[in-house]
Enzyme design. Structure first.
Site, mmCIF file in Angstrom:
data_model
loop_
_atom_site.group_PDB
_atom_site.id
_atom_site.type_symbol
_atom_site.label_atom_id
_atom_site.label_comp_id
_atom_site.label_asym_id
_atom_site.label_seq_id
_atom_site.Cartn_x
_atom_site.Cartn_y
_atom_site.Cartn_z
ATOM 1 N N GLU A 1 -25.596 -16.102 -15.328
ATOM 2 C CA GLU A 1 -24.956 -14.974 -16.124
ATOM 3 C C GLU A 1 -24.022 -15.305 -16.973
ATOM 4 O O GLU A 1 -23.627 -14.472 -18.013
ATOM 5 C CB GLU A 1 -24.306 -13.946 -14.909
ATOM 6 C CG GLU A 1 -25.532 -13.210 -14.408
ATOM 7 C CD GLU A 1 -26.389 -13.909 -13.129
ATOM 8 O OE1 GLU A 1 -26.276 -15.184 -13.030
ATOM 9 O OE2 GLU A 1 -27.126 -13.287 -12.265
ATOM 10 N N GLU B 1 -30.775 -13.716 -6.506
ATOM 11 C CA GLU B 1 -30.097 -13.019 -5.740
ATOM 12 C C GLU B 1 -30.844 -12.204 -4.863
ATOM 13 O O GLU B 1 -30.359 -12.056 -3.704
ATOM 14 C CB GLU B 1 -29.033 -11.821 -6.540
ATOM 15 C CG GLU B 1 -27.917 -12.633 -7.370
ATOM 16 C CD GLU B 1 -27.002 -11.740 -8.264
ATOM 17 O OE1 GLU B 1 -27.574 -11.243 -8.867
ATOM 18 O OE2 GLU B 1 -25.960 -11.532 -8.101
#
Ligand SMILES: NC(=O)c1ccc[n+]([C@@H]2O[C@H](COP(=O)([O-])OP(=O)(O)OC[C@H]3O[C@@H](n4cnc5c(N)ncnc54)[C@H](O)[C@@H]3O)[C@@H](O)[C@H]2O)c1
Length: 701
Positions: free
Chosen positions: A124, A104
């Site tokens: 995730e 990210e």
């Protein structure tokens, strides 16, 4: 030492992240990145910025040491936004892995370069979450909806070349990475390139079929069924298509918070930590040194021996297999070569690697061929006399210090060790079938096993990429001992009139990859049959397996004979009609009446015995921790990871409820298989959970 160092290489500022071991995004790193960007912006010499990381990897995700603590500013999404807002071009220089928050950050940068060995991903979902720092909104803008969805929902990282083909990486470079990244940045400056902000890129949906998401769900069904986070991930990617960036980010946050609050995420985090805990053996002295393992011997080249040999060869070990005659040796060789060639056919290894692997492997019919082995793993028939004979022979040929291991499923390893003159060098290494694929390895510590032998086994498990769980000697160790109660109840349910395909379906829907009868067919019904033949029959248990036995006697041994509980052919397996007939006859003989049974009861009847036996195993010290038992079931039997494992699942039901249900079935079906484990009663009386038990034991050392 700062977590982020600032260095200006002439006209390019380099922000060096330095937070060993994996440059996790701790508070200090987040703060350092914001400061670094601000410093670069204020530095008149710096025309552009490179973000790089020291040590073995780029930022590899959130800092697990900060899990469960209240988050501290700056939060990760703010850091990503601050990087993206930088007025000077920012380039990420990626090596090792850029995972989760690491990726990210990289997507907040305006450009990305990576070395060929780097891998990038958003894993995730494996923790029951979705990316929470705007990753679900940026990834579709960089790689398109289809690839983004695939990456986010599977959690699988992609290698650098694939990332470049997808548009996630701008250039794959050679080492030295940072020099190359700085050079790349200068070409941007020379071409007058401005910051290219990912948030401003359009999400391309031109080629997306109308039913795209439905088709994706159907394709992923097996992988994501029953799970919460993958659906949230799909919703987040949809938001990237349907909403402007800032709105999409808000939606991502809501979906992320829902994941955080969901019990599945807690269960998946438990599984993650349980796996890290498993190699800690409280009574193993810290200074014990593992023995060197380079050469492995395998005795028996059947189903297990060939898989074990393959797992070792793939880890770069040299393997000698001994079989009882030339034909069996040739068959063992062919099996192992078949497994190795499979990897080649799948494109996982090239021809040179295939022949290198084959060269590490030899077969023989002479036990003397094992004289140089550092570790010898026996995988011959499951019969005490045969095993003892093999261990006597190994004792005469093995060099001093060689470790002698048995892959027995049930037999007493102390008894096997006793026929050698070196019981301290003997232990169990219990692999699961197929041994080159299944990740679990039960390491069975016998009464006289030396500490360094145990330490070697733990290191060996890691080396061959298995999850090693330490157990003590008992019939079936941790996994199979628990399994017997589960299979037994499935057998009784059958006699109570529940069709076997309904039992299998209920267990599948609970989240297992298959039900007990499908598993029996896969493993071969004759395995249990032969074991039962060797033992004194237990009159109370015997009816539960009479249908299995009758199938075997009728030649229906499972998949290998084309029929067992199911009939296998071209199309999907169908229930074998013989089963219903055998059930009627055997239920009548045993005096078991048909009952109405709910799906809820099917689950309870099969899963409660796992918990109850697990409690006994824990109290007897067969397993070190309740969480170790969970790891055995997650990796050896496919217990749904998002339920955390049987012991965690028990905690989540509440142990008082578990105890109440066990008593209920005891009253209904008789006490023989439904007597509560003393530890379970004690924990309920103390208002404690299995996790409390683990914590208490850990604190006591
Ligand atoms: N099949 C499974 O799912 C599984 C799982 C875990 C553990 N195990 C255990 O692994 C062991 C082997 O099981 P398997 O399924 O591979 O059996 P298998 O019948 O497929 O293979 C056994 C092999 O051992 C060889 N053998 C027998 N005696 C020998 C001797 N004296 N010297 C050398 N080789 C000899 C046989 O020729 C045969 O190839 C058993 O103890 C079993 O309980 C099996």
């Amino acid at each position: 030492m700062a977590a982020v160092d600032y260095e200006c290489q002439d006209d390019v500022a380099v922000l060096w992240v330095d937070n060993p071991p994996v440059n996790a995004l701790s508070h200090a790193v987040r703060e350092g990145l914001v400061k670094g960007i601000e410093q670069a912006e204020a530095d008149p010499a710096a025309k552009a910025v490179v973000i790089a990381a020291r040590g073995r990897t780029f930022m590899a995700g959130a800092d697990i040491r900060e899990f469960g603590q209240p988050p501290k500013e700056p939060f990760l999404p703010d850091v990503v936004e601050r990087i993206e807002a930088c007025s000077k071009p920012v380039v990420a220089a990626i090596h090792g892995t850029a995972l989760g928050g690491g990726l990210e950050i990289a997507m907040g940068c305006h450009y990305r370069v990576a070395v060929a060995s780097a891998r990038l991903g958003l894993p995730e979902v494996t923790l029951g979450l979705i990316p929470g720092a705007e990753g679900t909104q940026r990834l579709p803008r960089l790689v398109g909806v289809e690839a983004a969805l695939e990456m986010i929902v599977t959690g699988q990282p992609v290698p650098a070349d694939k990332a470049a083909a997808l548009g996630l990486v701008d250039r794959v470079v050679e080492d030295p990475l940072v020099d190359q990244a700085v050079a790349f940045t200068r070409t941007l400056l020379a071409a007058g390139k401005a910051p290219r902000r990912t948030r401003d890129l359009p999400v391309k949906t031109d080629h997306l079929p109308a039913d795209f998401f439905d088709r994706f769900r159907a394709r992923m069904h097996k992988r994501i069924r029953g799970q919460f986070a993958p659906e949230q991930a799909i919703a987040a990617v949809k938001a990237a298509i349907e909403l402007p960036f800032a709105e999409g980010v808000k939606r991502e946050r809501e979906l992320f918070m829902q994941c955080m609050a969901h019990p599945q995420s807690a269960a998946l985090r438990h599984a993650f930590f349980a796996e890290r805990e498993v190699a800690k053996i409280p009574d193993l002295p810290a200074d014990v040194r593992p023995r060197e393992i380079a050469r492995v011997g395998v005795v028996g080249g059947g189903t297990m021996g060939s898989g074990i040999a393959t797992a070792c060869i793939k880890a770069g070990l040299s393997v000698t297999m001994v079989e009882r005659d030339e034909d069996a040796a040739a068959a063992g060789l062919a099996r192992v070569h078949g497994f190795l060639e499979h990897d080649f056919k799948k494109g996982r290894i090239d021809e040179a690697e295939l022949s290198a692997r084959k060269e590490c492997f030899q077969v023989s019919t002479d036990y003397a061929a094992l004289s140089q082995a550092d570790l010898i793993i026996e995988a011959v028939f499951e019969n005490m006399d045969v095993k003892k004979d093999v261990f006597r022979r190994l004792d005469t040929v093995a060099k001093p210090g060689a470790i002698l291991a048995t892959n027995t499923s049930y037999l007493n390893i102390d008894e096997i060790a006793s026929v050698t003159g070196r019981p301290a060098d003997v232990l169990g290494l219990h692999f699961f079938s197929p041994a080159h694929i299944m990740r679990l390895l039960e390491i069975v510590r016998a009464a006289k096993t030396a500490d360094d032998v145990l330490a070697t086994a733990l290191a060996f498990a890691k080396r061959i990429k298995k999850v090693g769980v330490v157990a003590r000697v008992c019939h079936g160790f941790i996994g199979n001992r628990m399994l017997s109660g589960y299979i037994r109840q499935a057998g009784f349910l059958l006699l109570e009139g529940v069709p076997h395909d309904r039992i299998d379906k209920a267990i599948y829907d609970f989240g297992f990859p298959m039900g007990p009868f499908q598993m029996g067919d896969l493993a071969g019904l004759d395995i249990g049959y032969l074991l039962r033949q060797q033992r004194q029959p237990d009159p109370e248990e015997a009816p539960a397996f009479r249908v299995h036995d009758r199938l075997v006697e009728a030649g229906a041994k499972g998949q290998k004979t084309g029929k067992g509980f199911y009939i296998y052919g071209e199309s999907a397996p169908k229930p074998n009609p013989m089963v219903a007939e055998f059930v009627r006859e055997e239920a009548a003989k045993a005096g078991i009446a048909r009952r109405e049974v709910s799906d809820e009861e099917i689950i309870a009847r099969c899963v409660l015995p796992l918990i109850n036996e697990g409690a006994r195993i824990l109290e007897e010290g067969i397993a070190i921790r309740a969480s170790d038992i969970d790891v055995v079931w997650l990796y050896g039997y496919g217990f749904p990871r998002w339920r955390g494992g049987p012991m965690y699942y028990a905690d989540s039901l509440g142990l008082d409820h578990v105890l109440d249900r066990i008593r209920h079935y005891g009253a209904l079906l008789g006490p023989r298989f439904w007597t509560p484990a003393p530890l379970l009663e004690k924990l309920v009386a103390a208002g404690e959970s299995f996790r409390d038990y683990d914590r208490r034991k850990k604190a006591a050392g």
